[in-house]
Design a protein around this motif. Structure first.
Motif, PDB file in Angstrom:
ATOM      1  N   THR A  23       0.826  -1.212   0.000  1.00  0.00           N
ATOM      2  CA  THR A  23       0.000   0.000   0.000  1.00  0.00           C
ATOM      3  C   THR A  23       0.863   1.266   0.000  1.00  0.00           C
ATOM      4  N   ALA A  24       2.164   1.096  -0.138  1.00  0.00           N
ATOM      5  CA  ALA A  24       3.077   2.240  -0.208  1.00  0.00           C
ATOM      6  C   ALA A  24       2.739   3.096  -1.427  1.00  0.00           C
ATOM      7  N   HIS A  25       2.945   4.399  -1.333  1.00  0.00           N
ATOM      8  CA  HIS A  25       2.798   5.243  -2.514  1.00  0.00           C
ATOM      9  C   HIS A  25       3.810   6.392  -2.461  1.00  0.00           C
ATOM     10  N   GLU A  26       3.686   7.325  -3.399  1.00  0.00           N
ATOM     11  CA  GLU A  26       4.674   8.411  -3.496  1.00  0.00           C
ATOM     12  C   GLU A  26       4.111   9.753  -3.039  1.00  0.00           C
ATOM     13  N   GLY A  27       3.064   9.708  -2.217  1.00  0.00           N
ATOM     14  CA  GLY A  27       2.487  10.953  -1.697  1.00  0.00           C
ATOM     15  C   GLY A  27       1.301  11.412  -2.528  1.00  0.00           C
ATOM     16  N   SER A  57      -0.363   3.087  -5.323  1.00  0.00           N
ATOM     17  CA  SER A  57       0.398   2.028  -4.651  1.00  0.00           C
ATOM     18  C   SER A  57       0.530   0.839  -5.597  1.00  0.00           C
ATOM     19  N   ASP A 100       2.445   7.020   7.418  1.00  0.00           N
ATOM     20  CA  ASP A 100       3.117   7.649   6.289  1.00  0.00           C
ATOM     21  C   ASP A 100       3.433   6.579   5.251  1.00  0.00           C
ATOM     22  N   ARG A 101       2.661   6.592   4.171  1.00  0.00           N
ATOM     23  CA  ARG A 101       2.825   5.547   3.156  1.00  0.00           C
ATOM     24  C   ARG A 101       3.950   5.876   2.173  1.00  0.00           C
ATOM     25  N   THR A 102       4.664   6.982   2.382  1.00  0.00           N
ATOM     26  CA  THR A 102       5.758   7.325   1.464  1.00  0.00           C
ATOM     27  C   THR A 102       7.128   6.878   1.987  1.00  0.00           C
ATOM     28  N   ARG A 103       7.210   6.376   3.223  1.00  0.00           N
ATOM     29  CA  ARG A 103       8.492   6.005   3.806  1.00  0.00           C
ATOM     30  C   ARG A 103       8.363   4.752   4.652  1.00  0.00           C
ATOM     31  N   ARG A 104       9.344   3.862   4.558  1.00  0.00           N
ATOM     32  CA  ARG A 104       9.456   2.755   5.492  1.00  0.00           C
ATOM     33  C   ARG A 104      10.745   2.897   6.268  1.00  0.00           C
TER      34      ARG A 104
END
Lengths: 201, 201
Positions: free
Chosen positions: A56-60, A65, B21-25
């Protein structure tokens, strides 16, 4: 081949230059099918089994995602590529393509797992490529014209090349979304990593 | 978790914001190993069996082909990532890392096939990840410092995050090199394909 006479050296050179241009490929149907057939396995290798925060990560902002992207590819299999190819074969440029809903996956993927989306994409792609092969398209077919609602006249060959490049665009996007998750974690190395700095150099 | 008192609402929100925050792990060793383990299969799915002009395709000038990129990843397995991790564990920041030769693959890959390079990369990666797991690195180890010859002080965790992001950078590059081969073949669609237009939007 257009050989208009002996000593047509410029023509020979033109052909040679094309064949040696490593930055461009002409559209060859069998090659495109070979690349299209690979995408489900590529995305499977990249994504299946990754922990949820990566899926579910994205770039803002409203960027996508990996989960969104696989849903988008599924929607393309259902409503975009092969249906448009059939529109060209049946109606030529007399009927413009249906518009493609770039946001359809936000409804259609709800409640699904990434694993089920990857399976669905692989199965739709397999079926669509079987259907595409069964059309036994000739070079003349690839020159047939359709009408894009915004871009205007396009050929069947261009549509199939776009299907292929569109896959690679989204494979690139998935790798970028994942890699950028470590924008902070890499510390000073961020200056060297084009995936993070955004440089294409 | 730093809970410094009842009603410390700002702190709670801070924590929530990070987790959402889905833009950073943050760097998590098991996750990074999971991603590093996928790269050989991803490149295999993308590349094995493609016709030669796709394997040697590039983006012009001295840009790299998929063949060059797999060779570069092999050289990294041999001389860069794990050797540098060991330098940190054995010498801390007292000994700077060996410089990495970004062009080594142009000699080392000569005469090899893409298939043999993919096999070699997969085998080196498997062995290196076994060795990495066997180190049983603790969170304290990940904070240990080494010295990069140009970037200066870096931690072991940053090195391992960079190894991971570097893989994804090159997966992205392979997809981009392939997709751009159709820059002409897609015709008017080139305006819509970010892989070709270069837009990141």
């Amino acid at each position: 081949m257009d050989c208009s006479g002996d000593g047509d050296f410029a023509n020979d050179r033109g052909t040679m230059t094309d064949a040696n241009d490593r930055t461009r490929r002409p559209f060859v149907l069998a090659e495109a099918i070979g690349i299209l057939a690979r995408t489900p396995a590529t995305l499977d290798a990249l994504l299946r089994g990754l922990p949820d925060p990566w899926i579910t990560a994205h770039e803002g902002g409203d960027t996508w995602s990996p989960f969104d992207i696989v849903g988008h590819l599924i929607h393309g299999e259902r409503t975009d590529w092969l249906p448009r190819a059939k529109t060209i074969l049946e109606h030529g440029d007399a009927r413009p393509f249906e518009r493609f809903d770039r946001l359809a996956q936000f409804g259609a993927s709800t409640g699904q797992t990434l694993e089920s989306l990857l399976d669905e994409f692989a199965s739709l792609r397999r079926r669509n490529l079987e259907e595409l092969r069964a059309l036994e398209l000739t070079p003349a077919d690839l020159e047939r014209r359709g009408r894009h609602p915004e871009l205007g006249p396009v050929t069947l060959g261009q549509l199939l090349a776009t299907w292929t490049a569109h896959d690679l665009d989204h494979v690139m996007q998935v790798a970028r979304v994942l890699g950028r998750q470590y924008s902070d974690a890499v510390g000073p190395w961020r200056a060297y990593l084009r995936i993070i700095s955004g440089s294409q150099g």
